[in-house]
Design a protein around this motif. Structure first.
Motif, PDB file in Angstrom:
ATOM      1  N   LEU A 235      -2.596  -0.568  12.150  1.00  0.00           N
ATOM      2  CA  LEU A 235      -3.906  -0.851  11.624  1.00  0.00           C
ATOM      3  C   LEU A 235      -3.825  -1.222   9.980  1.00  0.00           C
ATOM      4  O   LEU A 235      -4.371  -2.150   9.468  1.00  0.00           O
ATOM      5  N   GLU A 236      -3.324  -0.283   9.239  1.00  0.00           N
ATOM      6  CA  GLU A 236      -3.238  -0.423   7.832  1.00  0.00           C
ATOM      7  C   GLU A 236      -2.161  -1.548   7.627  1.00  0.00           C
ATOM      8  O   GLU A 236      -2.545  -2.321   6.769  1.00  0.00           O
ATOM      9  N   LEU A 237      -1.409  -1.690   8.201  1.00  0.00           N
ATOM     10  CA  LEU A 237      -0.344  -2.865   7.934  1.00  0.00           C
ATOM     11  C   LEU A 237      -0.660  -4.289   8.326  1.00  0.00           C
ATOM     12  O   LEU A 237      -0.636  -5.149   7.916  1.00  0.00           O
ATOM     13  N   PHE A 238      -1.693  -4.236   9.527  1.00  0.00           N
ATOM     14  CA  PHE A 238      -2.434  -5.345  10.048  1.00  0.00           C
ATOM     15  C   PHE A 238      -3.372  -5.984   8.699  1.00  0.00           C
ATOM     16  O   PHE A 238      -3.235  -7.266   8.358  1.00  0.00           O
ATOM     17  N   TYR A 239      -3.999  -4.860   8.111  1.00  0.00           N
ATOM     18  CA  TYR A 239      -4.676  -5.195   6.832  1.00  0.00           C
ATOM     19  C   TYR A 239      -3.978  -5.717   5.761  1.00  0.00           C
ATOM     20  O   TYR A 239      -4.398  -6.815   5.145  1.00  0.00           O
ATOM     21  N   SER A 240      -2.988  -5.021   5.588  1.00  0.00           N
ATOM     22  CA  SER A 240      -2.050  -5.271   4.419  1.00  0.00           C
ATOM     23  C   SER A 240      -1.193  -6.592   4.563  1.00  0.00           C
ATOM     24  O   SER A 240      -1.119  -7.331   3.383  1.00  0.00           O
ATOM     25  N   TYR A 241      -1.190  -6.998   5.741  1.00  0.00           N
ATOM     26  CA  TYR A 241      -0.460  -8.550   5.975  1.00  0.00           C
ATOM     27  C   TYR A 241      -1.445  -9.644   5.290  1.00  0.00           C
ATOM     28  O   TYR A 241      -0.819 -10.694   4.782  1.00  0.00           O
ATOM     29  N   GLY A 242      -2.752  -9.269   4.793  1.00  0.00           N
ATOM     30  CA  GLY A 242      -3.647 -10.103   4.140  1.00  0.00           C
ATOM     31  C   GLY A 242      -3.175 -10.295   2.810  1.00  0.00           C
ATOM     32  O   GLY A 242      -3.550 -11.331   2.309  1.00  0.00           O
ATOM     33  N   THR A 243      -2.226  -9.596   2.250  1.00  0.00           N
ATOM     34  CA  THR A 243      -1.919  -9.944   0.958  1.00  0.00           C
ATOM     35  C   THR A 243      -0.553 -10.906   0.932  1.00  0.00           C
ATOM     36  O   THR A 243      -0.273 -11.323  -0.186  1.00  0.00           O
ATOM     37  N   ASN A 244      -0.155 -11.175   2.049  1.00  0.00           N
ATOM     38  CA  ASN A 244       1.073 -12.090   1.984  1.00  0.00           C
ATOM     39  C   ASN A 244       0.651 -13.468   1.858  1.00  0.00           C
ATOM     40  O   ASN A 244       1.636 -14.165   1.216  1.00  0.00           O
ATOM     41  N   PRO A 245      -0.453 -14.202   2.494  1.00  0.00           N
ATOM     42  CA  PRO A 245      -0.410 -15.561   2.138  1.00  0.00           C
ATOM     43  C   PRO A 245      -0.546 -15.887   0.681  1.00  0.00           C
ATOM     44  O   PRO A 245      -0.225 -17.132   0.136  1.00  0.00           O
ATOM     45  N   ALA A 246      -1.300 -14.981  -0.019  1.00  0.00           N
ATOM     46  CA  ALA A 246      -1.225 -15.280  -1.588  1.00  0.00           C
ATOM     47  C   ALA A 246      -0.072 -15.564  -2.247  1.00  0.00           C
ATOM     48  O   ALA A 246       0.188 -15.760  -3.487  1.00  0.00           O
TER      49      ALA A 246
END
Length: 323
Positions: A235-246
């Protein structure tokens, strides 16, 4: 034949003769450059498990795995490449047989997984390499490539995203989680994505023939997901995936600026990373072998032989230009 090409040819002939002798000695029809070794190394106080095969004097291919699996996803590919290449596939912390510190003990972010992977490669002495990136392996690998372009000899991209076009309907609940890291959104993702049915679906959805895919895949992956504390990690990594599109524009600039030779093999039935995410690579990469395959997310499970042959041809003709 030039002297350098002649030396390469002689080296390969000698190696093949040794392999043939080894095959006869053990009574089998073929032998690989070396059996897959299962090793560990300490990196940043974490035990990193990795699979390794092949002659370390040969060019290196680094295999970076996706979610929710591990280097296990490459278990069949590794020996097929090891006759000609040094192949190495690590498990990230929290995955496979590597350390699994809790979310309170370790930063589960894509930045940190990329940092650990870079330090791992440095520690085992890998200086230049071609990367096979899939799913989570793409944002980890593209960070490495962007920050260390001189180390990258080539890219093999299999259902790994670097463009906004690749984040379609599957990602809507995850985007809600990026916007609001609430307990309700967290539980919704756990219920939707961290169950045995969801893990099986990742392997079978979009496949030509789901009965040809071994259930051992999702049984092994789910057993690891079900370890106490692992769902919190995911779940932490699901959240961290949000840093990728930027970071997509920076990765795309890396593609345009450095033009790494690239092989793309993409399962068109993948709902997680649909085919729309594959085509934009053609905008930025000029030395690109582009292939859309009739399979799903875990393309190696159905198209191992096809992808193996594509890789061997790509490495020979585009990365090392031996023909």
């Amino acid at each position: 034949m030039s002297q350098s090409n002649g030396s390469t040819f002689i080296k390969k002939v000698k190696k093949n003769m040794m392999l043939a002798t080894a095959a006869l000695a053990v009574g089998v029809g073929s032998a690989y450059a070396s059996p897959t070794q299962h090793k560990t190394v300490e990196v940043e106080k974490q035990t990193i498990f990795y699979r390794e095969a092949g002659d370390i004097s040969d060019p290196t291919i680094v295999l970076l795995h996706g979610f929710p699996t591990s280097s296990h996803m490459y278990r069949n590919l590794i020996p097929k490449l090891a006759d000609n290449y040094h192949v190495i596939a690590p498990d990230y912390p929290g995955f496979g047989n590597s350390s699994m510190p809790s979310v309170n003990e370790f930063e589960y972010s894509f930045d940190n997984l990329a940092s650990i992977t870079e330090k791992f490669l440095n520690k085992v002495g890998v200086k230049k390499f071609t990367m096979y990136v899939m799913d989570y392996g793409a944002p980890i690998g593209f960070r490495l490539a962007h920050d260390n372009p001189s180390k990258i000899e080539g890219l093999i991209i299999q259902n790994g995203n670097a463009y906004d076009e690749g984040l379609r309907d599957f990602w809507n609940p995850i985007k809600q989680y990026w916007a609001d890291k609430s307990d309700a959104n967290k539980q919704a993702l756990a219920d939707a994505l961290l169950t045995i049915d969801a893990t099986k679906w990742q392997y079978t959805n979009g496949a030509r023939n789901s009965e040809a895919i071994s259930p051992d895949n999702w049984i092994v992956d789910q057993a690891l997901l079900d370890r106490p504390g692992n769902k919190e990690i995911q779940l932490e990594l699901f959240y961290s995936y949000g840093t990728n599109p930027a970071l997509y524009p920076a990765w795309q600039n890396y593609f345009r600026t450095h033009q790494p030779p690239t092989l793309l093999v993409w399962g068109k039935g993948d709902y997680i990373f649909p085919e729309e995410g594959a085509h934009p690579y053609k905008r930025d990469l000029k030395n690109l072998d582009f292939n859309i395959l009739d399979t799903g997310h875990f393309a190696l499970e159905e198209d191992l032989e096809l992808i193996t042959n594509k890789i061997l041809s790509f490495m020979e003709t585009r990365v090392h230009n031996k023909r």
